[in-house]
Design an enzyme around this catalytic site. Structure first.
Site, short mmCIF file in Angstrom:
data_model
loop_
_atom_site.label_atom_id
_atom_site.label_comp_id
_atom_site.label_asym_id
_atom_site.label_seq_id
_atom_site.Cartn_x
_atom_site.Cartn_y
_atom_site.Cartn_z
N LYS A 1 0.83 -1.20 0.00
CA LYS A 1 0.00 0.00 0.00
C LYS A 1 0.87 1.26 0.00
CE LYS A 1 -3.69 -0.62 2.53
NZ LYS A 1 -4.31 -0.82 3.86
N ARG B 1 -3.24 3.21 8.63
CA ARG B 1 -3.56 2.05 7.79
C ARG B 1 -2.40 1.07 7.74
NH1 ARG B 1 -4.69 4.67 2.14
NH2 ARG B 1 -5.79 2.70 1.82
N GLY C 1 -8.62 -7.90 4.78
CA GLY C 1 -9.38 -8.12 5.99
C GLY C 1 -8.58 -8.55 7.20
N MET D 1 -5.62 -7.07 8.52
CA MET D 1 -5.04 -6.05 9.37
C MET D 1 -6.07 -4.96 9.61
SD MET D 1 -2.10 -7.52 9.41
CE MET D 1 -1.01 -6.30 10.08
N ARG E 1 -3.49 -1.56 -6.32
CA ARG E 1 -2.64 -2.76 -6.33
C ARG E 1 -3.04 -3.61 -7.52
NH1 ARG E 1 -5.65 -4.81 -0.94
NH2 ARG E 1 -7.69 -4.98 -1.86
N HIS F 1 -16.06 -8.98 1.46
CA HIS F 1 -15.07 -9.96 1.92
C HIS F 1 -15.24 -11.29 1.18
CE1 HIS F 1 -13.66 -13.14 4.74
NE2 HIS F 1 -12.63 -12.31 4.83
N SER G 1 0.36 -49.40 -19.15
CA SER G 1 -0.53 -48.32 -19.54
C SER G 1 -0.81 -48.50 -21.03
CB SER G 1 0.15 -46.98 -19.28
OG SER G 1 -0.76 -45.96 -19.56
N CYS H 1 -3.63 -44.41 -21.36
CA CYS H 1 -3.33 -43.01 -21.54
C CYS H 1 -3.49 -42.64 -23.00
CB CYS H 1 -1.95 -42.64 -20.99
SG CYS H 1 -0.58 -43.16 -21.95
N TYR I 1 -6.78 -46.78 -13.69
CA TYR I 1 -6.71 -45.33 -13.93
C TYR I 1 -6.85 -45.00 -15.40
CZ TYR I 1 -1.81 -45.92 -15.35
OH TYR I 1 -0.66 -46.28 -15.99
P1 ADP Z 1 -7.62 -2.44 3.76
O1 ADP Z 1 -6.22 -2.84 3.68
O2 ADP Z 1 -8.44 -3.29 4.65
O3 ADP Z 1 -8.22 -2.18 2.44
P2 ADP Z 1 -7.33 0.39 4.02
O4 ADP Z 1 -6.17 0.94 4.74
O5 ADP Z 1 -7.28 0.44 2.56
O6 ADP Z 1 -7.61 -1.06 4.54
O7 ADP Z 1 -8.58 1.17 4.54
C1 ADP Z 1 -9.89 0.74 4.40
C2 ADP Z 1 -10.76 1.82 3.86
O8 ADP Z 1 -10.63 3.00 4.61
C3 ADP Z 1 -10.38 2.20 2.46
O9 ADP Z 1 -11.14 1.47 1.56
C4 ADP Z 1 -10.68 3.65 2.34
O10 ADP Z 1 -11.91 3.88 1.74
C5 ADP Z 1 -10.73 4.14 3.77
N1 ADP Z 1 -9.59 5.02 3.93
C6 ADP Z 1 -8.31 4.68 4.06
N2 ADP Z 1 -7.52 5.75 4.10
C7 ADP Z 1 -8.33 6.83 4.01
C8 ADP Z 1 -8.12 8.24 3.97
N3 ADP Z 1 -6.92 8.76 4.04
N4 ADP Z 1 -9.20 9.02 3.84
C9 ADP Z 1 -10.42 8.49 3.75
N5 ADP Z 1 -10.69 7.19 3.78
C10 ADP Z 1 -9.66 6.35 3.90
MG MG Z 2 -7.76 -0.95 1.15
MG MG Z 3 -9.54 -3.48 6.59
#
Ligand code: ADP
Ligand code: MG
Ligand code: MG
Length: 880
Positions: free
Chosen positions: A32, A102, A111, A113, A356, A474, A762, A829, A849
C-alpha cells in the site's frame, strides 16, 4: 562509517506530487505504502501522508514492542509535512487535521489487518470540524466512527463469549430502536447530528465500562495507540492463519501508513468506492466496481449496505465518473496490469487511496494476459507469468451441464463473484462447514455476509453464497483469491443462523440440504445440478464446441502457443543433442537439457504432492525436433554455430519413410542409452529436491513402444542404476515404479512375459489402434468417412476405442499381465481417456486409472514455460 552519523530512515513521506519512496519499495514500505508513493509521483490525487517502514515492525517484535528512538522525530516531521500541504493542524482547535492509520504488508492481506479512520478527533476538535465544515452531522459521524474503530481495534472492546453482536453495534441498534420505534431496517445515514452526539456519549460510556479507562483525548496518544495496534495485528490469529495458507513469511512484517483523511461522508456529493480497471471475474475490459454515496470506505467493503455499480456514478456525478475513467487509464498504462483501487469522493473531488494489482479468477487472468498483449501493454513473455499455473485449474474446471441446468429450479440471483459451478450441502457457519467437509461431503457455505472469522469454512467449502455484500465484499475478495465458486449479495435469501434455515420465496432449505451455485452467472439453484466439462475440454476433447464459439478457448490456445515459444530454448538444447554424431557430444547436449527436465519434474511433483506422477520417456522420432525448411535450418545453424549443410544432412539421415513405425519410443533409449540415463537422472534429482521440502513423491516411469521383454529389461537396468546413483549422491530414498506402455500388438500378445519386468501397464490406445488396424490416424481421414457410411466401422476408432478388435487385445493383455503379476496396476493413456464410452469400456476391463490428464498437461506446460522464463531472467540478472 557513514552509518554512525546518518540515522536510519524509518519514515517515508508522500504528498504534493513528491514522494521519498516509490512503487518498487514494497519490501520496505509494504504494498500500500509503495503504491501510494508511486501514485503521488505520477501526479494522481493522493492525500498526503507518510509510511512507517516494515523495519520498525521487525524492531517492534525484537524489542518487546518498543520503537526505535529516532521514530518520534521522524513522525513529527511527517505530520508537519501534511500540515504544511493542507494548511491544517493535528489537534488544532480551528482547522484540525484528521488522519487515517492504515496497515500495509508487502502482499495484500485482505481483511486481516486493521485500519483506523478519523483519528485526531476529540471533544474539542469535533466542534472545530463541525464549525469549519459547516456540517455538524458530518463531524459527529466521523467522531462516532473513530471511537468505534479505535475502541474495537486498539482498546479491544469486542464481542465476548455469549454475546451475539459486536458491543458497538448493539449500542447503535438500541439507539435506532429508540429514535425510530417500530422501524426495522434503519440506515445509519438517517441518524441526525443530535442522534450522533448521543451515540458518541454512549460509545464513550461503553469504552469506560469495558476498559475501566476514559477514551484517549490527546491526538498524539491516539496516534501512538493506533500504530501499536497495527503492528500488533501482524500477529493476530487471522493474520497468522492467512499467512500460513499463502506462505507469507512472518519476518516480512507490516508497514503503517498515516495519511490525511478525505471524507466521503459529508453528504450526497461525497462517497467512497472500490473499483477494478477490468472485470476481475471475467477479465473483460470494462470499468468495474461499486460505490456508496455519503459513506466512508469501510462501509463499502463491510457488506452492510449493498453498494451501487460504478456506472451509476456516470448518472449521479458525471465529472467524478469522467475523472475516474481517466485515472483508470493512467493506472493501467503505468502499472501495466489490471488494478484494484480504492477511492473517495469529497464534495465532487476524487481522491485515490490505494491501488494494487487486482486479484482475479483464472478465467480473467488468461483473458487479461492475452488482451494486454494485443493492446501492446505487455510483451507475450510477461503474459505467461501473469497466469499462476494453479489457476489454470479454474479455467479447466467443470461448469453446469447445459441440459441439467435448464431443468433446474432457479431460486435466486446474486452477483457473479467467483466463476465456476458448485453443488453441495449447505451449512450456515464455518465450523459446521468444516465438519461436513472433513466427513467427505461437498459443502456450500451460506452466510448473510462473511467476515475473516469464516476463513476456515470458506477454505473447506466448494462454493460460497451470501445474501449481502457486493463484488468487493469480503466473500467476493476471498473467493476470487482462492478460486472458489461464489455468488454474493443474493438479497432474496432470508437466512436465520439460529434456526439454521434459509427461506426464499415459498421455499425453505435447512442445514444439509443441497443447493447449487453458478458463480459465472450469479445464479442459485435448488438441489444438486449435474456438471459438465469446461469449454476448453469441450473444444479439445469432446469436440462438442467449435473453437470459434469459445473466447475462453481461443485465449487459452493463444497462451499455450506462447508457452511453446518460451520453451524454444530447451528445444535448441534438444536439437543440439540430436545433431550430435558422437556419444560425447550427445552427452554434452543432454547435460544442458537436464536442468530443464529436472525443473519440469520438480514442478510436477510439487503440484501432485504425493499423488503418483506418470512420466513417459522420450517417444517421438528425433527428426520431429529439427526444422525442415531451408530458412529455419539456416537460422538454427547460426544459433548453434554449425553449418547449414550439417543440419540438412542430419535431417536427411534421420528421414524415415514411416516415422510412426520408425526409430522412436524405447528404440531411442536402446540405441542411445544416455538419453534414458539423462531422463532418469532428471526424475530422481527432482524427486530428491522435492522430497527435501517434505513433499511425498511417487514417480512412475513409463517406457514407450515396448514389444520385446529384453527392450524393457535394458531400459530398466538404466533406470535402476541411475536411481541408486542419485540416492547415494543425495542421501535420498525413492519410492518409484517402472512400467511400460502397451501400444503395439506384440506387447499385448506376450503381456505375461512383459509383466515379469513391468510393474504397471498403460495402454497407449492411440498407437495400439494404429498398429492393430494398420491405419495411420493422420491419413485415415480420407476413407473413414466412407467406412462409416458403409457401416464398416460404427465410430471413428481414434475417437472411441474399437472394442471388438483393439478391445480384445486389451482384454487379453490384462488377463496375461495379471497371471504373471496379480494386482498389476493397469491404466490407459491417450485421448480415448476423455471419451465416455471408451472410459466405460476401460472400467469394465478393471483398469484402475484413466490418464488422459487433460487437466495436468496444460498446467505442466504453463509451469514449464514460466520456469524457462525464470531461468532466462536469472541468467540476465547474473550478468548485471
Ligand atoms: P484495507 O487494507 O483493509 O483495504 P485500508 O487501509 O485500505 O484497509 O482502509 C480501508 C478503507 O478505509 C479504504 O477502503 C478507504 O476507503 C478508507 N480510507 C483509508 N484511508 C483513508 C483516507 N486517508 N481518507 C479516507 N478514507 C480512507
Ligand atoms: Mg484498502
Ligand atoms: Mg480493513
Amino acid at each position: 562509517m557513514a552509518k554512525a552519523f546518518a540515522s536510519t530512515k524509518y519514515v517515508y513521506l508522500f504528498g504534493n506530487k513528491k514522494a521519498d519512496g516509490d512503487g518498487s519499495m514494497k519490501a520496505l514500505l509494504g504494498g500500500k505504502g509503495a503504491n501510494l508513493a508511486e501514485m503521488t509521483r505520477i501526479g494522481l490525487p493522493v492525500p498526503p501522508g507518510f509510511t512507517i517502514t516494515t523495519e520498525v515492525c521487525a524492531y517492534f517484535y525484537a524489542n518487546k514492542r518498543a520503537y526505535p528512538k529516532e521514530l518520534r522525530a521522524q513522525m513529527e516531521a511527517g505530520v508537519t509535512n501534511m500540515e504544511r500541504i493542507l494548511g491544517k493542524k493535528f489537534g488544532d482547535l480551528e482547522n484540525p487535521l484528521l488522519v487515517a492509520v492504515r496497515s500495509g504488508a508487502r502482499d495484500s492481506m485482505p481483511g486481516m489487518m486493521d485500519t483506523i479512520l478519523n483519528l485526531g478527533l476529540n471533544d474539542q476538535t469535533v466542534i472545530a470540524l463541525a464549525k469549519r465544515s459547516n456540517n455538524e452531522r458530518f463531524a459527529w459521524d466521523c467522531y462516532r466512527r473513530f471511537i468505534q474503530m479505535y475502541g474495537d481495534v486498539v482498546l479491544g472492546v469486542q464481542k465476548r463469549a455469549g454475546e451475539d453482536h459486536e458491543p458497538f453495534e448493539t449500542v447503535i441498534e438500541s439507539l435506532k430502536a429508540e429514535l425510530f420505534p417500530g422501524d426495522k431496517q434503519v440506515e445509519d445515514t438517517r441518524i441526525d447530528a443530535n442522534g450522533l452526539k448521543e451515540l458518541v456519549s454512549r460509545f464513550k460510556k461503553l469504552v469506560k465500562s469495558r476498559t475501566g479507562r476514559e477514551f484517549p483525548e490527546n491526538p498524539w496518544d491516539q496516534l501512538k495507540g493506533a500504530i501499536g495496534a497495527v503492528f500488533g495485528s501482524w500477529m493476530n490469529d487471522r493474520a497468522i492463519v492467512y499467512r500460513r495458507k499463502y506462505n507469507i513469511p512472518q519476518e516480512w512484517g507490516t508497514a503503517v501508513n498515516v495519511q490525511a483523511m478525505v471524507f466521503g461522508n459529508t453528504g450526497e456529493r461525497s462517497g467512497s468506492g472500490v473499483a477494478f480497471t477490468r472485470d476481475p471475474a471475467s477479465g473483460e475490459r470494462v470499468f468495474y466496481g461499486e460505490f456508496l454515496m455519503n459513506a466512508q470506505g469501510e462501509d463499502v467493503v463491510a457488506g452492510v449496505r449493498t453498494p451501487e455499480p460504478v456506472r451509476e456514478l456516470a448518472r449521479k456525478q458525471r465529472a467524478s465518473y469522467a475523472e475516474l475513467e481517466r485515472i483508470r487509464k493512467v493506472l493501467e498504462s503505468h502499472f501495466k496490469d489490471m488494478q484494484d483501487f480504492e477511492f473517495t469522493i469529497e464534495e465532487g473531488k476524487v481522491f485515490m487511496l490505494q491501488t494494487r494489482n487486482g486479484k482475479r479468477t483464472g478465467l480473467a487472468a488468461v483473458r487479461i494476459a492475452c488482451e494486454m498483449v494485443k493492446e501492446k501493454l505487455i510483451p507475450w513473455p510477461t503474459a505467461i507469468t501473469r497466469v499462476p499455473a494453479e489457476q489454470l485449474d479454474q479455467v479447466l474446471a467443470p461448469v453446469f451441464d447445459r441440459a441439467a441446468i435448464r431443468s433446474a429450479k432457479l431460486i435466486a440471483k446474486g452477483l457473479p463473484a467467483g466463476p465456476g459451478a458448485a453443488s453441495g450441502k449447505i451449512y450456515f457457519n464455518a465450523e459446521r462447514a468444516v465438519e461436513g467437509a472433513n466427513s467427505g461431503e461437498k459443502v456450500l457455505l451460506v452466510r448473510i455476509e462473511t467476515s475473516p472469522e469464516d476463513l476456515r469454512g470458506m477454505i473447506a467449502a466448494e462454493g460460497i453464497l451470501t445474501a449481502r455484500g457486493g463484488v468487493s465484499s469480503h466473500a467476493a475478495l476471498v473467493a476470487r483469491q482462492m478460486g472458489k465458486v461464489c455468488v454474493c449479495g443474493a438479497s432474496a435469501l432470508h437466512i436465520d443462523y439460529h434456526t439454521k434455515r434459509l427461506d426464499v420465496g415459498e421455499q425453505t432449505f435447512r442445514e444439509g440440504d443441497y443447493l447449487s451455485v453458478d458463480g459465472t452467472a450469479g445464479e442459485v439453484y435448488a438441489g444438486q445440478v449435474k456438471t459438465a466439462a469446461s469449454e476448453i475440454i469441450q473444444v479439445l476433447l469432446e469436440k462438442s464446441l467449435k473453437p470459434e464459439q469459445s473466447q475462453t478457448y481461443r485465449n487459452y490456445a493463444q497462451l499455450m502457443q506462447w508457452c511453446s515459444q518460451a520453451e524454444g530454448d530447451r528445444i535448441d538444447a534438444m536439437r543440439e543433442m540430436i545433431l550430435a554424431e558422437k556419444t560425447d557430444d550427445r552427452r554434452r547436449a543432454l547435460a544442458k537439457l537436464l536442468p530443464y527436465q529436472r525443473e519440469d519434474f520438480a514442478g510436477m511433483f510439487e503440484e501432485l504432492s504425493g499423488l503418483p506422477a506418470t512420466i513417459r520417456f522420450l517417444d517421438p522420432p528425433l527428426h520431429e525436433f529439427l526444422p525442415h525448411d531451408h530458412a529455419a535450418q539456416t537460422q538454427l545453424a547460426e544459433k548453434l554455430g554449425v553449418s547449414v549443410e550439417k543440419i540438412a544432412k542430419r535431417v536427411h539421415d534421420l528421414h524415415e519413410f514411416n516415422p510412426m513405425l520408425g526409430h522412436r519410443g524405447c528404440r531411442l533409449g536402446i540405441v542411445y542409452p544416455e538419453i534414458s540415463e539423462m531422463q532418469a537422472r532428471a526424475v530422481f534429482e527432482a524427486a530428491a529436491e522435492v522430497q527435501k521440502q517434505g513433499i511425498k513423491v511417487r514417480p512412475e516411469i513409463m517406457i514407450p513402444l515396448v514389444g520385446f521383454p529384453k527392450e524393457l529389461q535394458l531400459q530398466l537396468e538404466v533406470v535402476h542404476r541411475v536411481a541408486k546413483e542419485v540416492a547415494a549422491e543425495r542421501k535420498a530414498k525413492f519410492n518409484y515404479l517402472v512400467g511400460t506402455m502397451i501400444e503395439i500388438p506384440r506387447a499385448a500378445l506376450i503381456a505375461d512375459e512383459i509383466a515379469r519386468e513391468a510393474e504397471f501397464f498403460s495402454f497407449g490406445t492411440n498407437d495400439l489402434t494404429q498398429t492393430t488396424l494398420g491405419m495411420s490416424r493422420d491419413d485415415s481421414g480420407s476413407f473413414l468417412g466412407a467406412y462409416a457410411e458403409l457401416e464398416i466401422v460404427k465410430q471413428n476408432p481414434f475417437a472411441s476405442i474399437d472394442q471388438t478388435g483393439v478391445g480384445k487385445l486389451m482384454e487379453m493383455a490384462c488377463a496375461l499381465g495379471r497371471k504373471t503379476r496379480p494386482g498389476i496396476k493397469l491404466g490407459i493413456c491417450g485421448e480415448h481417456g476423455g471419451e465416455p464410452s471408451s472410459v466405460k469400456f476401460c472400467h469394465r476391463l478393471g483398469l484402475s486409472y484413466v490418464s488422459c490428464s487433460p487437466f495436468r498437461v496444460p498446467i505442466a506446460r504453463l509451469a514449464a514455460a514460466q520456469a524457462a522464463l525464470e531461468e532466462v531472467k536469472a541468467a540476465r540478472g547474473g550478468r548485471k
